[in-house]
Write an enzyme that holds these catalytic residues in place. Structure first.
Site, PDB file in Angstrom:
ATOM      1  N   ASN A 183       0.863  -1.184   0.000  1.00 28.82           N
ATOM      2  CA  ASN A 183       0.000   0.000   0.000  1.00 28.82           C
ATOM      3  C   ASN A 183       0.896   1.229   0.000  1.00 28.82           C
ATOM      4  OD1 ASN A 183      -1.791   2.091   0.468  1.00 28.82           O
ATOM      5  ND2 ASN A 183      -2.806   1.135   2.206  1.00 28.82           N
ATOM      6  N   ARG A 202      -2.841  -2.041  -3.264  1.00 30.89           N
ATOM      7  CA  ARG A 202      -3.980  -1.153  -3.080  1.00 30.89           C
ATOM      8  C   ARG A 202      -3.800   0.030  -4.035  1.00 30.89           C
ATOM      9  NH1 ARG A 202      -4.376   4.325  -0.229  1.00 30.89           N
ATOM     10  NH2 ARG A 202      -6.625   4.627  -0.101  1.00 30.89           N
ATOM     11  N   HIS A 225     -12.455   3.842   0.228  1.00 32.03           N
ATOM     12  CA  HIS A 225     -12.387   2.884   1.344  1.00 32.03           C
ATOM     13  C   HIS A 225     -13.062   1.567   0.962  1.00 32.03           C
ATOM     14  CE1 HIS A 225     -12.190   6.519   4.308  1.00 32.03           C
ATOM     15  NE2 HIS A 225     -10.966   6.138   3.977  1.00 32.03           N
ATOM     16  N   ARG A 258     -10.486  17.070   6.085  1.00 28.79           N
ATOM     17  CA  ARG A 258     -11.367  17.295   4.941  1.00 28.79           C
ATOM     18  C   ARG A 258     -12.703  17.857   5.401  1.00 28.79           C
ATOM     19  NH1 ARG A 258     -10.107  11.490   3.242  1.00 28.79           N
ATOM     20  NH2 ARG A 258      -8.163  11.623   2.062  1.00 28.79           N
ATOM     21  N   GLU A 274      -8.063  -4.370   5.671  1.00 27.23           N
ATOM     22  CA  GLU A 274      -7.964  -4.102   4.240  1.00 27.23           C
ATOM     23  C   GLU A 274      -6.892  -4.951   3.571  1.00 27.23           C
ATOM     24  OE1 GLU A 274      -8.554   0.227   3.200  1.00 27.23           O
ATOM     25  OE2 GLU A 274      -8.272   0.424   5.369  1.00 27.23           O
TER      26      GLU A 274
END
Length: 396
Positions: free
Chosen positions: A7, A90, A179, A240, A384
């Site tokens: 990742n 990923r 996600h 964010r 993940e």
């Protein structure tokens, strides 16, 4: 089969080596400060954590260090790199062309590169990691697992924006969602853990962390999600903004003399709870401590975050015409006792009641609603990397 999961970020790289048969993590770690001074963290299963300070001018050198330490005679868990059967990556954005995991070839690389406009911070780094693995382990199959893929089952009514259709035709501007590996893993795990019938189930996944998103999963497929064309849409997050009136950009830009690039940077990196607290912190643990001391800005930011989460959960219960289970995951979802309590306090109209004692649990599969709650609420830790490994095995 042993799968190396990679990742890549712009200046970092997380990795895990997973035995796909037992789904055990054989080793894991990360590379930090790539392109600066370089730092490798490595931890074999059951062993001590090692830290190596060394120059990593680029991702190729970082991945080379990972491969070297995996076969290190003293602490490595592989005798040879031949034991690595495949590499799973990923990748943030697959756009409209790559809507599921793919075995990487030149055509796939070209599409990932084309999507750099949609994921300017992540896709270039993802590409660097892929190319480095292809260079250092020639002949090994590489698989791209996209953050956007799980959400590609959304119907048009969920992913289309209310803008001129020509921009969808020309640039494929629509909601993509992110996600995805987490939402995919957690929704499946929740169905299994709670004994639901996948083909007759309605699950809402709340992935809450510094980056947060919600998904509505009906009969095992995503039907809506909170993030959009980019990860900026949706919930208030660490830095964010989440949803806001688009006219805010024009108003501030005109008042402050800023251009559109400065405004988007502000919304991505200087907003969220960080901006709402005048830069106090983007870490919810820091905000929780400040709130306990009476910091009004921290209190308001946390309230706004939980309120927004509850609103999305409510809207997705409406979208699916009901909900069987709500699964909390991610750093805050798995560990944020106070945040979970506050979010669920808005959901009494769904017949949800929280078990205060059960809600004290952290980081493990656990039901936190009472036995008579009409909707089951549970903690379901995400994984993940394991999801990426599973997708990789399925394609090789």
């Amino acid at each position: 089969m042993k799968v190396l999961v990679i990742n890549c970020g712009s200046s970092s790289l997380k990795y895990q080596l997973i035995d796909s048969e037992t789904e055990a993590v054989l080793a894991k770690g990360l590379c930090e400060r790539i392109g600066i001074d370089g730092r490798l963290v490595y931890q074999p299963a059951g062993g001590e954590k090692e830290i190596v300070e060394a120059a990593m001018p680029a991702h190729t050198q970082a991945i080379q260090m990972v491969l070297d330490i995996l076969v290190n005679p003293k602490t490595g868990i592989l005798k040879s790199l031949e034991e690595v059967d495949a590499i799973g990556h990923r990748v943030l954005h697959g756009g409209h062309k790559l809507t599921s995991s793919v075995k990487i070839d030149e055509e796939a690389l070209q599409v990932i590169d084309e999507c750099c406009d949609l994921g300017p911070l992540h896709n270039p780094a993802n590409l660097m990691g892929i190319r480095a693995c292809m260079e250092l382990m020639p002949g090994k199959p590489n698989v791209a697992v996209f953050d956007t893929a799980f959400h590609q089952t959304m119907p048009a009514k969920a992913y289309m924006y209310g803008i001129p259709y020509e921009y969808y035709e020309k640039y494929h501007i629509r909601k993509y969602g992110f996600h995805g590996t987490s939402h995919s893993f957690v929704s499946k795990e929740a169905i299994k853990f709670l004994g639901l019938n996948k083909n007759n189930s309605k699950v809402i996944v709340a992935h809450l962390g510094n980056g947060s998103s919600i998904s509505a999963v009906k009969n095992g497929e995503c039907v809506d999600t909170s993030m959009g064309l980019t990860p900026l849409e949706g919930l208030i997050m660490g830095t964010r903004s989440g949803d806001l009136d688009p006219a805010v950009l024009e108003y501030i830009a005109r008042k402050e003399g800023k251009d559109i690039f400065e405004m988007v940077t502000m919304l991505n990196k200087k907003s969220g709870v960080y901006g709402m607290t005048k830069g106090l912190s983007s870490d919810f643990r820091d905000l929780g401590a400040a709130a306990e001391e009476g910091n009004e800005l921290a209190i308001n930011a946390l309230d706004a975050f939980c309120y927004r989460v509850a609103k999305y959960i409510g809207s997705y219960a409406a979208a699916m015409n009901g909900v069987d289970a709500i699964a909390f995951t991610g750093g805050i979802g798995e560990n944020g006792v106070g945040e979970r309590e506050k979010i669920v306090s808005y959901l009494g109209y769904l017949g949800i009641t929280l078990d205060a004692e059960a809600n004290k649990h952290r980081g493990e599969n656990y039901v936190i609603s009472t036995p008579d709650s009409k909707v089951t609420v549970a903690i379901v830790p995400t994984n993940e990397e394991l999801m990426i490994a599973r997708e990789t095995v399925a394609l090789v």
